[in-house]
Design an enzyme around this catalytic site. Structure first.
Site, short mmCIF file in Angstrom:
data_model
loop_
_atom_site.label_atom_id
_atom_site.label_comp_id
_atom_site.label_asym_id
_atom_site.label_seq_id
_atom_site.Cartn_x
_atom_site.Cartn_y
_atom_site.Cartn_z
N CYS A 249 40.62 45.73 35.23
CA CYS A 249 41.45 46.93 35.42
C CYS A 249 40.95 48.11 34.59
O CYS A 249 40.71 49.21 35.11
CB CYS A 249 42.92 46.62 35.12
SG CYS A 249 43.31 46.26 33.39
N HIS A 297 47.83 46.51 31.61
CA HIS A 297 47.25 46.81 32.92
C HIS A 297 47.20 48.32 33.13
O HIS A 297 48.06 49.06 32.64
CB HIS A 297 48.06 46.15 34.03
CG HIS A 297 47.39 46.26 35.38
ND1 HIS A 297 46.20 45.62 35.67
CD2 HIS A 297 47.72 46.95 36.51
CE1 HIS A 297 45.85 45.89 36.91
NE2 HIS A 297 46.75 46.70 37.43
N HIS A 309 43.37 49.97 42.07
CA HIS A 309 43.23 49.20 40.83
C HIS A 309 42.51 47.88 41.09
O HIS A 309 42.42 47.40 42.21
CB HIS A 309 44.61 48.93 40.20
CG HIS A 309 45.44 47.94 40.96
ND1 HIS A 309 46.33 47.09 40.35
CD2 HIS A 309 45.52 47.65 42.29
CE1 HIS A 309 46.92 46.32 41.25
NE2 HIS A 309 46.45 46.64 42.42
#
Length: 334
Positions: A249, A297, A309
């Site tokens: 991420c 995240h 993402h």
């Protein structure tokens, strides 16, 4: 005697038959139940839920791993700088020790004492006074040499001790990272196995880009960043990676903003600290969306409530509704 009312000796009574049938039934149920459970395979939705729950625990570990890698890089740089200082200091210590060694050898052989006796053998008081001044100067020179050696040694120790500590810490941290890497890879292998059970290919389901990515082009550095992120759609997640073929991420957002000349750390929490905050109302494509209370995240805003993402192992980079997970905050690199 009513012998005809008694059961025959070789035949079981009705209660015994009922008890026997009940026992057989219980045994059969016991044998059949595990077989039935064994065939009750979990549905893809159930497996995805398991994966999401386990990934929510694993991703913070991965992001911490990324942060530790950055710290290690700094420690290695510090160690290299300290090592560069060592060589001239070690030469200086060696040179001063050599000079002191010559003096020690003279003292050991008794040369200095014999020279002093001969030097002071004159009976003339004025001559002896002058010679004592000379001896004092010689003693001062020797003291200075010893002091130089001690100073050089102290300077060497001042550099060497933190270097030794840094190298020891490096070795310890790298060993821990190696162990952590194996643990992460083992957990990822388990999750991939679960996903294969659900889908067979490990690719998941659904469209990767349900709407144009980005939904609107912002131009400037943000435009370069978000366009790069969108072009990575379809590439697979790779933990600890920032491209070019796989990303995690924070690796995706780091690589995307690097296209615009902006350097970001490879860690979601560190990226949050490195960028300025923006409100939800002011979001523009290219901004970063941070998730969960521990900031484990991050995704890139693509416009109209969508992000792009790198979600988790076994899944390709894709678009997703921004509000599909708990949002922590928003940030804008510059």
């Amino acid at each position: 005697m009513c012998s005809h009312n008694r059961p025959h000796a070789g035949l079981p009574s009705a209660p015994r038959i009922r008890r026997g049938l009940l026992t057989v039934g219980v045994v059969l149920l016991g044998l059949l139940a595990p077989a039935a459970q064994a065939h009750a395979a979990p549905t893809p939705a159930e497996i995805e839920k398991q994966i999401d729950e386990q990934w929510a625990k694993l991703e913070p570990v991965i992001e911490e791993h990324n942060a530790t890698k950055a710290k290690l890089a700094k420690q290695r740089k510090k160690a290299a700088e300290l090592e560069a200082q060592l060589a001239p200091l070690e030469l200086q210590v060696q040179a001063t020790r050599t000079r002191i060694g010559v003096l020690a050898d003279q003292l050991y052989r008794g040369g200095t004492l014999a020279q002093v006796n001969a030097f002071l053998s004159s009976g003339d008081a004025s001559v002896m006074a002058k010679r004592l001044v000379v001896l004092d100067q010689l003693a001062h020179d020797k003291k200075a040499r010893i002091a130089d050696t001690l100073t050089a040694k102290a300077a060497l120790d001042a550099v060497k001790q933190p270097l030794d500590e840094t190298i020891a810490q490096l070795a310890k941290t790298e060993a821990e990272q190696g162990s952590r890497t194996k643990s992460i890879e083992a957990e990822i292998a388990k999750l991939n196995k679960l996903r294969l059970q659900a889908y067979g290919s490990g690719a998941g389901t659904g469209e990767l880009a349900p709407v144009p990515c980005p939904t609107a082009y912002p131009g400037g550095p943000a435009g370069k960043a978000v366009q790069f992120a969108c072009r990575q759609i379809g590439k697979m997640y790779g933990w600890g990676d920032d491209g070019p073929s796989t990303f995690d991420c924070s690796g995706l957002t780091k690589a995307a903003w690097a296209q615009a000349g902006v350097s970001l750390p490879h860690n979601a929490r560190s990226q949050r600290a490195a960028v300025k905050s923006v409100s939800r109302a002011d979001l523009k494509p290219g901004d970063l969306v941070f998730y969960y209370s521990d900031l484990h995240h991050v995704g890139m805003y693509a416009g109209n409530g969508w992000i792009v993402h790198a979600s988790q192992t076994g899944k390709p980079i894709a678009m997703r509704r921004m509000d599909a997970a708990p949002i922590h905050s928003f940030g804008r690199p510059s």
